[in-house]
Design an enzyme around this catalytic site. Structure first.
Site, PDB file in Angstrom:
ATOM      1  N   GLY A  11     -59.548 -71.498 -21.764  1.00  0.00           N
ATOM      2  CA  GLY A  11     -60.537 -71.780 -20.727  1.00  0.00           C
ATOM      3  C   GLY A  11     -60.343 -70.836 -19.550  1.00  0.00           C
ATOM      4  O   GLY A  11     -59.488 -69.943 -19.580  1.00  0.00           O
ATOM      5  N   ASP A  32     -56.217 -74.520 -27.972  1.00  0.00           N
ATOM      6  CA  ASP A  32     -57.569 -74.761 -27.441  1.00  0.00           C
ATOM      7  C   ASP A  32     -58.498 -75.014 -28.628  1.00  0.00           C
ATOM      8  O   ASP A  32     -58.386 -74.347 -29.654  1.00  0.00           O
ATOM      9  CB  ASP A  32     -58.043 -73.510 -26.677  1.00  0.00           C
ATOM     10  CG  ASP A  32     -59.196 -73.795 -25.727  1.00  0.00           C
ATOM     11  OD1 ASP A  32     -59.048 -73.484 -24.536  1.00  0.00           O
ATOM     12  OD2 ASP A  32     -60.239 -74.328 -26.172  1.00  0.00           O
ATOM     13  N   THR A  96     -61.983 -87.372 -24.412  1.00  0.00           N
ATOM     14  CA  THR A  96     -61.135 -86.178 -24.310  1.00  0.00           C
ATOM     15  C   THR A  96     -60.105 -86.352 -23.202  1.00  0.00           C
ATOM     16  O   THR A  96     -58.923 -86.061 -23.381  1.00  0.00           O
ATOM     17  CB  THR A  96     -61.995 -84.935 -23.978  1.00  0.00           C
ATOM     18  OG1 THR A  96     -63.029 -84.856 -24.936  1.00  0.00           O
ATOM     19  CG2 THR A  96     -61.180 -83.671 -23.981  1.00  0.00           C
ATOM     20  N   ALA A 118     -53.196 -81.410 -15.195  1.00  0.00           N
ATOM     21  CA  ALA A 118     -54.264 -80.996 -14.278  1.00  0.00           C
ATOM     22  C   ALA A 118     -55.164 -82.177 -13.972  1.00  0.00           C
ATOM     23  O   ALA A 118     -55.659 -82.848 -14.870  1.00  0.00           O
ATOM     24  CB  ALA A 118     -55.086 -79.878 -14.906  1.00  0.00           C
ATOM     25  N   TYR A 150     -65.770 -89.128 -14.882  1.00  0.00           N
ATOM     26  CA  TYR A 150     -64.817 -88.017 -14.833  1.00  0.00           C
ATOM     27  C   TYR A 150     -63.646 -88.373 -13.917  1.00  0.00           C
ATOM     28  O   TYR A 150     -62.474 -88.277 -14.295  1.00  0.00           O
ATOM     29  CB  TYR A 150     -65.539 -86.766 -14.350  1.00  0.00           C
ATOM     30  CG  TYR A 150     -64.695 -85.530 -14.293  1.00  0.00           C
ATOM     31  CD1 TYR A 150     -63.884 -85.173 -15.357  1.00  0.00           C
ATOM     32  CD2 TYR A 150     -64.714 -84.708 -13.177  1.00  0.00           C
ATOM     33  CE1 TYR A 150     -63.109 -84.022 -15.308  1.00  0.00           C
ATOM     34  CE2 TYR A 150     -63.950 -83.547 -13.120  1.00  0.00           C
ATOM     35  CZ  TYR A 150     -63.149 -83.213 -14.182  1.00  0.00           C
ATOM     36  OH  TYR A 150     -62.387 -82.081 -14.129  1.00  0.00           O
ATOM     37  N   LYS A 154     -59.704 -89.111 -15.033  1.00  0.00           N
ATOM     38  CA  LYS A 154     -58.597 -88.315 -14.496  1.00  0.00           C
ATOM     39  C   LYS A 154     -57.612 -89.191 -13.707  1.00  0.00           C
ATOM     40  O   LYS A 154     -56.410 -88.917 -13.679  1.00  0.00           O
ATOM     41  CB  LYS A 154     -59.148 -87.189 -13.616  1.00  0.00           C
ATOM     42  CG  LYS A 154     -59.682 -86.036 -14.437  1.00  0.00           C
ATOM     43  CD  LYS A 154     -58.550 -85.392 -15.208  1.00  0.00           C
ATOM     44  CE  LYS A 154     -58.939 -84.138 -15.903  1.00  0.00           C
ATOM     45  NZ  LYS A 154     -57.795 -83.516 -16.589  1.00  0.00           N
TER      46      LYS A 154
END
Ligand code: UDP
Length: 330
Positions: A11, A32, A96, A118, A150, A154
């Site tokens: 990415g 990836d 994911t 991250a 999202y 996270k």
């Protein structure tokens, strides 16, 4: 020298991180599944003697078991990214981001490998206090608005990484990336700088969403990568959360003008209603600015590359890779 495993290494951020680590003499493996990553991002690294790659899903236990067992440090960047993608594919985003991070942490714990996770400035949600500090309360929108999936996914990643540290003493570090920009970032998923630069270079209208008074800070990926490596190497970073971003706040309509001026573009600036850009009911974040004193205190880190320089770096890269027409010298 250490051996780094970078998930999502093909990415935008991952490929720059791989490059920087190789330059410092480290051994690098990237994994990836090419969902949003691109092989071209690392094609120039494939002949490097300290580099290797696997095109694989991080949920593949057999492959991940081997890759994690062979490395010293895991940097987990593989995630669903980009607001447009998230709004369009909320199921994929949640699966994911939550299941993928769980799988990586479980594997890292099996081999006791230092792991950097991250995260994102999205976890600050609508915020209340500026600039955002790592331990501020967060206010998210309702579950009927897909965008917040999202941030929520996270946050769960962060809880999990901190829990592995507290309960199992797995050395984990969390970093929250604010808007990160630079060469190789794709405009396909809505990211504003590659879109504006591409539009400006093609002489097409520069599309500002909403009234353009919403603000962001933009940090060059080279600065971001320097911060990630600093955190990976510092023993006291473990068990903590760090913001990584620039503190120069700019309204999106001013960004459009800056891109136009820097690139001497004839493009007009147009305003597109949010509903038209993202579909009905979209909620944008009006303001987003990090407090970076925590990482500055630990590493002495602060961004060094100006937004103007980044705009030119992005423009040059787009021209070199044939994404936009190259002007004929007069
Ligand atoms: N944006 C815009 N025009 C575009 C793409 C994005 O005005 O063509 C705006 C977007 O609505 C947001 C800001 O630029 O307010 C940053 O968008 P991006 O998707 O890059 O990142 P975000 O901060 O939303 O995660």
């Amino acid at each position: 020298m250490a051996h780094y495993l970078i998930t999502g290494g093909m990415g935008f951020v991952g490929s720059h991180l791989a490059e920087a680590l190789l330059t410092r003499g480290h051994y690098v493996t990237v994994v990836d599944d090419l969902s949003t990553g691109r092989f071209e991002n690392i094609a120039h690294l494939t002949s490097h003697p300290l580099f290797r790659f696997a095109i694989e899903d991080i949920m593949n236990e057999t492959v991940m078991d081997r890759l994690v067992s062979e490395c010293d440090v895991v940097v987990h960047l593989a995630a669903a990214v980009g607001v447009q993608l998230i709004v369009n594919n909320p199921t994929h985003t949640i699966e994911t981001n939550v299941l993928g991070t769980h799988a990586v942490l479980r594997m890292a714990n099996r081999y006791r490998k230092r792991t950097l996770i991250a995260s994102t400035s999205e976890v600050y949600g609508k915020g209340g206090r500026f600039p955002f500090r790592e331990e501020d309360d967060v206010v998210l929108g309702p579950t009927v608005k897909a965008r917040w999936a999202y941030a929520c996914s996270k946050m769960l990643d962060e809880f999990l990484a901190l829990a592995y540290w507290r309960e199992q003493q797995l050395p984990t570090v969390i970093f929250r990336l604010f808007n990160t920009v630079g060469p190789r970032q794709s405009g396909r998923y809505g990211m504003v700088i590659p879109r504006f630069v591409g539009q400006a270079l093609c002489g097409e209208p520069i599309t500002v969403y909403g009234d353009g008074t919403q603000t962001r800070t933009f940090c060059d990926v080279a600065d971001v990568v320097r911060a990630i490596i600093g955190l990976a190497e510092h023993p006291d970073a473990v068990g903590q959360v760090f913001n990584i971003g620039s503190t120069r706040e700019i309204a999106i309509r001013d960004l459009a003008q800056l891109v136009k001026d820097e690139l001497q573009s004839p493009s007009e600036i147009v305003f597109v209603p949010y509903d038209k850009a993202y579909g009905p009911g979209f909620e944008d974040m009006q303001r987003r600015v990090p407090d970076i004193s925590k990482i500055h205190q630990l590493l002495g880190w602060k961004p060094e590359i100006s937004l103007e320089e980044t705009i030119h770096r992005v423009a040059r890269h787009m021209q070199q890779t044939g994404q936009v027409p190259v002007p004929v010298p007069s």
